[in-house]
Design an enzyme around this catalytic site. Structure first.
Site, PDB file in Angstrom:
ATOM      1  CG  ASP A 200     157.397 -55.765  12.910  1.00 55.62           C
ATOM      2  OD1 ASP A 200     156.583 -55.213  12.165  1.00 55.62           O
ATOM      3  OD2 ASP A 200     157.916 -55.204  13.903  1.00 55.62           O
TER       4      ASP A 200
ATOM      5  CG  ASP B  39     158.179 -49.623  11.698  1.00 57.02           C
ATOM      6  OD1 ASP B  39     159.089 -49.111  11.041  1.00 57.02           O
ATOM      7  OD2 ASP B  39     156.977 -49.554  11.375  1.00 57.02           O
TER       8      ASP B  39
ATOM      9  NE  ARG C 274     150.120 -43.342   8.833  1.00 51.78           N
ATOM     10  CZ  ARG C 274     150.225 -43.207   7.511  1.00 51.78           C
ATOM     11  NH1 ARG C 274     149.555 -42.260   6.885  1.00 51.78           N
ATOM     12  NH2 ARG C 274     151.005 -44.011   6.806  1.00 51.78           N
TER      13      ARG C 274
ATOM     14  CB  SER D  72     154.800 -49.388   8.223  1.00 51.32           C
ATOM     15  OG  SER D  72     155.129 -48.110   7.718  1.00 51.32           O
TER      16      SER D  72
HETATM   17  C1  G6P Z   1     154.043 -50.603  12.226  1.00 51.90           C
HETATM   18  C2  G6P Z   1     154.445 -49.927  13.525  1.00 51.90           C
HETATM   19  C3  G6P Z   1     153.280 -49.154  14.099  1.00 51.90           C
HETATM   20  C4  G6P Z   1     152.705 -48.213  13.056  1.00 51.90           C
HETATM   21  C5  G6P Z   1     152.237 -49.004  11.844  1.00 51.90           C
HETATM   22  C6  G6P Z   1     151.697 -48.113  10.737  1.00 51.90           C
HETATM   23  O1  G6P Z   1     153.247 -51.688  12.505  1.00 51.90           O
HETATM   24  O2  G6P Z   1     154.870 -50.869  14.471  1.00 51.90           O
HETATM   25  O3  G6P Z   1     153.733 -48.438  15.221  1.00 51.90           O
HETATM   26  O4  G6P Z   1     151.611 -47.474  13.593  1.00 51.90           O
HETATM   27  O5  G6P Z   1     153.349 -49.728  11.331  1.00 51.90           O
HETATM   28  O6  G6P Z   1     152.750 -47.342  10.239  1.00 51.90           O
HETATM   29  P1  G6P Z   1     152.631 -46.170   9.182  1.00 51.90           P
HETATM   30  O7  G6P Z   1     154.049 -45.917   8.767  1.00 51.90           O
HETATM   31  O8  G6P Z   1     151.779 -46.699   8.042  1.00 51.90           O
HETATM   32  O9  G6P Z   1     151.992 -45.015   9.861  1.00 51.90           O
HETATM   33 MG    MG Z   2     157.402 -53.710  15.149  1.00 52.48          MG
END
Ligand code: G6P
Ligand code: MG
Length: 213
Positions: free
Chosen positions: A8, A10, A48, A115
């Site tokens: 993963d 983030d 998101r 993400s």
């Molecule tokens: C990751 C993070 C989430 C986030 C998601 C979408 O999984 O852990 O907290 O909401 O990505 O991210 P983005 O950058 O596409 O908004």
């Molecule tokens: Mg994460």
């Protein structure tokens, strides 16, 4: 013995989870919704729009779909402005050293992140070259806890889930890894999640994890 590790992004490879938190907090503050780290932890690994739904539900607020799109876009604009402050120095030496050591032992490495900003982050930090495959929010239709992002990463590598381990800081990410048939390794917020097959406190602990080698 595993053939690959899927990471993963983030909160595992980088502290961008803190930037998500700051961007969501500023948006929630404007909506008059109390937002704290406990709520933020529920957003880890979640897309998101699903994150926004959790925040609105927490605040007891309903918005039209147009309003939701606008709020999500505002959050992403702020998040991307924060991402512009990232550089290769934002990656902890331990992370680069661990990735290099795993690669030297013959393991394939991939990113598995919900993400849609993954490629921007990898470019800002010069991390892209460390990975054999990247599966992210741009190539999936269901985010964690669905295993799709990890199944795609394994497919990009040409490997079966049973040959791969997943490293995750999100409860939803551990659930996704387990659902996909991967060895799940919890770190950070997921380090004490009982459904994680293995638990580590720091990335370099991967190098001494028996089930990998
Ligand atoms: C990751 C993070 C989430 C986030 C998601 C979408 O999984 O852990 O907290 O909401 O990505 O991210 P983005 O950058 O596409 O908004
Ligand atoms: Mg994460």
């Amino acid at each position: 013995m595993k053939k690959a590790i899927l990471f993963d992004l983030d909160g595992v490879l980088l502290s961008t989870d803190e930037l998500h938190y700051a961007a969501w907090k500023s948006v929630a503050d404007e909506l008059g919704i109390r937002f704290d780290r406990q709520v933020n932890n529920r957003l880890r690994g979640v897309s998101r729009m699903a994150s926004l739904e959790i925040i609105l539900q927490h605040g007891g607020m309903t918005l039209s779909s147009e309003e939701k799109e606008a709020v999500a876009a505002r959050k992403n604009d702020r998040y991307r402005a924060l991402l512009m402050t990232l550089s290769p120095d934002s990656v902890a030496p331990e992370v680069r050293e661990t990735l290099a050591a795993l690669k030297a032992r013959g393991l394939k490495l991939a990113v598995g992140s919900s993400s849609k900003n993954t490629k921007l982050i990898l470019a800002q930090t010069d991390l892209g070259c460390c990975f054999d495959a990247v599966s992210d929010g741009t190539n999936i239709s269901r985010s964690k806890p669905d295993p799709e992002v990890f199944l795609k990463a394994a497919a990009f590598l040409g490997l079966d889930p049973a040959d791969c381990a997943v490293v995750e800081d999100a409860v939803a990410g551990i659930d996704a890894a387990n659902a996909g048939g991967f060895l799940s390794i919890g770190i950070g917020d997921a380090a004490d999640y009982e459904k994680a097959d293995r638990q580590i406190n720091s990335l370099s602990e991967l190098l001494s994890l028996k089930s990998l080698f």
